[in-house]
Enzyme design. Structure first.
Site, PDB file in Angstrom:
ATOM      1  N   VAL A  29       0.713  -1.024  -0.009  1.00  0.00           N
ATOM      2  CA  VAL A  29      -0.006   0.095   0.018  1.00  0.00           C
ATOM      3  C   VAL A  29       1.067   1.310  -0.064  1.00  0.00           C
ATOM      4  O   VAL A  29       1.971   1.302   0.524  1.00  0.00           O
ATOM      5  CB  VAL A  29      -0.928  -0.027   1.163  1.00  0.00           C
ATOM      6  CG1 VAL A  29      -1.868  -1.245   1.164  1.00  0.00           C
ATOM      7  CG2 VAL A  29      -0.064  -0.145   2.328  1.00  0.00           C
TER       8      VAL A  29
ATOM      9  N   ILE B 237       4.116  -2.444   5.695  1.00  0.00           N
ATOM     10  CA  ILE B 237       4.651  -1.870   4.271  1.00  0.00           C
ATOM     11  C   ILE B 237       3.807  -3.111   3.190  1.00  0.00           C
ATOM     12  O   ILE B 237       4.094  -2.790   2.068  1.00  0.00           O
ATOM     13  CB  ILE B 237       6.017  -2.179   4.101  1.00  0.00           C
ATOM     14  CG1 ILE B 237       6.458  -3.402   4.216  1.00  0.00           C
ATOM     15  CG2 ILE B 237       6.702  -1.013   5.305  1.00  0.00           C
ATOM     16  CD1 ILE B 237       8.140  -3.458   4.114  1.00  0.00           C
ATOM     17  N   GLU B 238       3.014  -3.895   3.631  1.00  0.00           N
ATOM     18  CA  GLU B 238       2.414  -4.610   2.636  1.00  0.00           C
ATOM     19  C   GLU B 238       1.012  -4.422   2.551  1.00  0.00           C
ATOM     20  O   GLU B 238       0.382  -3.464   1.575  1.00  0.00           O
ATOM     21  CB  GLU B 238       2.512  -6.429   2.944  1.00  0.00           C
ATOM     22  CG  GLU B 238       4.102  -6.865   2.970  1.00  0.00           C
ATOM     23  CD  GLU B 238       4.226  -8.079   3.184  1.00  0.00           C
ATOM     24  OE1 GLU B 238       3.321  -9.013   2.893  1.00  0.00           O
ATOM     25  OE2 GLU B 238       5.292  -8.500   3.637  1.00  0.00           O
ATOM     26  N   MET B 239       0.270  -4.876   3.408  1.00  0.00           N
ATOM     27  CA  MET B 239      -1.263  -4.642   3.211  1.00  0.00           C
ATOM     28  C   MET B 239      -1.731  -3.565   4.179  1.00  0.00           C
ATOM     29  O   MET B 239      -2.863  -2.890   4.246  1.00  0.00           O
ATOM     30  CB  MET B 239      -2.247  -5.852   3.174  1.00  0.00           C
ATOM     31  CG  MET B 239      -1.785  -6.841   2.026  1.00  0.00           C
ATOM     32  SD  MET B 239      -2.504  -8.523   2.217  1.00  0.00           S
ATOM     33  CE  MET B 239      -4.158  -8.347   1.499  1.00  0.00           C
TER      34      MET B 239
END
Length: 465
Positions: free
Chosen positions: A221, A263-265
């Site tokens: 994201v 730092i992913e979803m």
């Protein structure tokens, strides 16, 4: 506890465990007999290992008096450290004591050194008379490897002549709950699991890209980028653990990581996710019919994991060859498989998924990280999860199924071609220079590992040479 007593005690503890279990009516008589027979065979192998392997492959071992002599001390300490990094037998004994069979990678390593007569090394046997493996020792170990494979890892799919290969065919499917699979597929593709509704599991593990995103590092994201390459989701069900550092025990635990990773979803909590999903009446009705307790993180990840159990890619050329179709591979590809074994690749890339069964040091034979430069946080490998300094630079071995479609390679995503991947693995893991002609044949073999998904060839960008 010193010398071989650790190894012998481990066997004794397992025998005692099995004996106690004999009073448990839930354990079948045939299984008890099988376990006892396996322990008897293991005892024979353990005697050989204690006498001829333990000195360099176990912790807390009493080194000889001359190990303190300057000059000799440094040589012995290096050999001892290298031996532990190549194979720590104590780790295998811990698994055995949990009633797990010896790992496929350990079996393959033992098989390779026996067949190639490399252990104990010549400089060890030169000063330790009688430590060289006898013909009977070799036969005992190889028979034990074969029987352990047959008892714990055989799929029943390979032709008789290939039943003892370190690699085995993939099954067409695994047993699953169809209703959970249907839900899991929807959730796998649902961007509402991310904070800003822009990223789904499928974003970084696209089926059009062989279960990857074809990027060095995935983008989460708000265009955030991590520092480790996203492995393929295909055949991940066969991994002994999940993620490069093994921090997830299984598919369900792995599925719970990215949604809450900042730092992913980047969702703040499962409550945040379930609140959004609960606003979808049709999906909620379908979900509660399967999970009466409703929307929870555990239920969501359970469904996704069940779906990921279906992401298997059987029927590769190599699978067909292992099943007995001699024409499935060309002579060059078949020779590539033999070279794959010759250069020790099959000591770590084992089993149905051709990997995912062990954790190995990326700098086993040479300092990969110093040669590469540009340190990354992800370079810690297993140590990042266990916090054990001995696990520094140790990574889960990736599975090689569909490898021609899953570039870039390595945990750092720095390698674009199969040829370079083979060259690097030879130098840093096997300690062997693989000449171009042999690399060509190994690459030809690797390309035979591409299978089918849902009855059609898996799609993705084919890696360069």
């Amino acid at each position: 506890m010193k010398h071989g007593s650790l190894f012998l005690l481990a066997g004794g503890v397992l025998c005692a465990t099995l004996a106690i279990g004999a009073g448990n009516e839930s354990i079948g008589a045939e299984k008890k007999v099988l376990n006892q027979l396996q322990m008897e065979k293991f005892a024979k192998v353990s005697t050989i290992v204690v006498d001829k392997c333990m000195a360099c492959h176990t912790r807390d071992y009493d080194l000889p008096f001359y190990a303190k002599i300057p000059g000799i001390k440094e040589i012995i300490e290096k050999d001892y450290t290298d031996g532990l990094r190549a194979m720590d037998l104590n780790l295998e004994l811990v698994d055995v004591n949990k009633n797990k069979p010896v790992g496929e990678s350990t079996l393959a390593k033992m098989e390779w050194v026996v067949l190639n007569d490399t252990m104990p090394p010549a400089k060890f046997t030169a000063v330790h008379w009688g430590s060289k493996l006898t013909g009977e020792d070799k036969e005992t170990i190889l028979n034990w490897v074969k029987e352990t494979r047959a008892g714990h890892y055989a799929t029943g799919l390979a032709a008789p002549e290939f039943a003892n290969e370190p690699l085995q065919p993939l099954p067409d499917a695994l047993p699953v709950d169809a209703k959970k699979v249907a839900l899991g597929e929807k959730l796998y593709n649902d961007k509402r699991l991310s904070e800003d509704n822009t990223v789904a599991c499928a974003t970084c593990h696209s089926f059009e890209k062989a279960g990857t995103d074809e990027r060095r590092f995935s983008e989460g994201v708000r265009q955030q980028v991590g520092d480790i390459n996203a492995p393929t989701v295909f055949n991940a069900v066969f991994n002994v653990k999940q993620f490069w550092d093994g921090r997830a025990a299984d598919l369900q635990e792995q599925a719970g990581g990215p949604p809450l990773n900042p730092i992913e979803m980047a969702s703040k909590s499962w409550d945040e996710i379930t609140a959004k999903l609960a606003q979808d009446p049709e999906l909620t009705k379908e979900f509660t019919a399967v999970y009466p307790s409703g929307w929870t993180g555990d239920n969501i990840t359970n469904a996704i994991a069940e779906y990921e159990r279906t992401l298997i890619t059987p029927n590769s050329k190599f699978d067909k060859w292992l099943k007995g179709d001699k024409k499935a591979l060309t002579a060059n590809e078949a020779e590539g498989y033999q070279k794959f074994k010759q250069y020790r690749c099959s000591s770590c890339h084992v089993g149905q998924s051709v990997g995912g069964q062990s954790f190995e040091y990326m700098d086993l034979k040479k300092d990969y990280f110093a040669d590469r430069g540009n340190p990354l946080g992800s370079d810690k490998g297993l140590e990042g999860f266990t916090k054990n300094p001995a696990d520094l630079h140790k990574f889960k071995v990736p599975n090689l199924r569909n490898i021609e479609l899953t570039a870039p390679y390595m945990h750092d995503g720095t390698v674009e071609t199969l040829d370079e991947a083979v060259r690097i693995m030879g130098i840093y893991l096997s300690g062997l220079e693989v000449p171009p002609s042999d690399r060509d044949q190994i690459v030809a073999f690797l390309r035979t590992l591409t299978g089918d998904f849902n009855g059609k060839p898996l799609t993705g960008k084919v890696a360069k040479k």
